[in-house]
Write a protein that holds these residues in place. Structure first.
Motif, PDB file in Angstrom:
ATOM      1  N   ALA A 171       0.144   1.868  -6.716  1.00 38.95           N
ATOM      2  CA  ALA A 171      -0.115   2.912  -5.721  1.00 38.95           C
ATOM      3  C   ALA A 171       0.462   4.249  -6.165  1.00 38.95           C
ATOM      4  O   ALA A 171      -0.199   5.291  -6.075  1.00 38.95           O
ATOM      5  N   PRO A 209       0.816  -1.228   0.000  1.00 40.82           N
ATOM      6  CA  PRO A 209       0.000   0.000   0.000  1.00 40.82           C
ATOM      7  C   PRO A 209       0.846   1.273   0.000  1.00 40.82           C
ATOM      8  O   PRO A 209       0.334   2.353   0.260  1.00 40.82           O
ATOM      9  N   SER A 268      -1.436   5.584  -9.276  1.00 38.00           N
ATOM     10  CA  SER A 268      -2.736   6.154  -8.917  1.00 38.00           C
ATOM     11  C   SER A 268      -2.576   7.557  -8.337  1.00 38.00           C
ATOM     12  O   SER A 268      -3.403   8.445  -8.571  1.00 38.00           O
ATOM     13  N   PHE A 306       4.106   3.684  -1.975  1.00 38.63           N
ATOM     14  CA  PHE A 306       4.578   4.015  -3.314  1.00 38.63           C
ATOM     15  C   PHE A 306       5.946   3.366  -3.556  1.00 38.63           C
ATOM     16  O   PHE A 306       6.873   3.562  -2.780  1.00 38.63           O
TER      17      PHE A 306
END
Length: 199
Positions: free
Chosen positions: A148, A130, A151, A132
């Motif tokens: 991640a 979860p 997004s 980067f």
């Protein structure tokens, strides 16, 4: 190693390196078919390709499996060849034999398979995290970004490959990030810093 093949694919000469690969004596190998030393699938492919390979071998590197080796296990080889023109002075000389180099690439291919497994595992772990995750070259070029991070910047992961990582940062953070990245080396392979991404 190297071998010399006649137009029928029969071994005319064999050096000791190749003989060691297959676990046989050089004299035993002379006069035998090269294809007979290959694993069944490779033998079939080699026989199907040999005529055209003999006529124009230049630039045609091929991968085959040896049926046996000195270690008693199948080994992977890469072969390349050049023609040997014996009839000099002819308007249309024909190759009488092929000079074939044989390179054992077993360890190289095994290492490549293990590397691919490691990359697949890394990507699987990175995609599930979860946080980067990105991999960049020393100049900041992105070679991998997880979902991640993608997004966060509103792009698909694949769209970020080739993009400059620094361009995703806040103006004030670029210099800090570049300095942090430039400080990494084999003796100091890790570091950390907090940066602001562009929204």
């Amino acid at each position: 190693g190297y071998v010399v093949l006649d137009p029928a694919g029969v071994l005319k000469q064999v050096n000791k390196t190749f003989a060691r690969m297959v676990g046989q004596d050089t004299l035993q190998l002379q006069g035998t078919a090269f294809a007979g030393l290959l694993a069944p699938d490779s033998e079939q492919i080699f026989r199907g390709r040999f005529r055209s390979f003999f006529k124009k071998p230049e630039g045609k590197a091929s991968i085959y499996q040896l049926a046996t080796s000195s270690e008693g296990r199948t080994r992977t080889i890469r072969i390349e060849a050049v023609p040997n023109f014996e009839r000099e002075g002819s308007e249309t000389p024909a190759a009488e034999e092929l000079l074939v180099t044989v390179v054992d690439v077993t360890e190289q291919q095994e290492a490549e398979r293990e590397l691919e497994k490691s990359r697949a595992l890394y990507r699987s772990l990175a995609e599930d995290m979860p946080v980067f995750v990105t991999a960049v070259k020393p100049d900041g070029t992105v070679i991998y970004a997880n979902q991640a991070l993608a997004s966060l910047v509103g792009q698909a992961p694949e769209a970020l490959e080739g993009v400059c990582f620094f361009d995703m940062l806040d103006d004030e953070a670029r210099e800090v990030a570049a300095r942090a990245l430039g400080s990494l080396n084999p003796d100091s392979p890790t570091g950390s810093s907090e940066q602001l991404y562009r929204a």
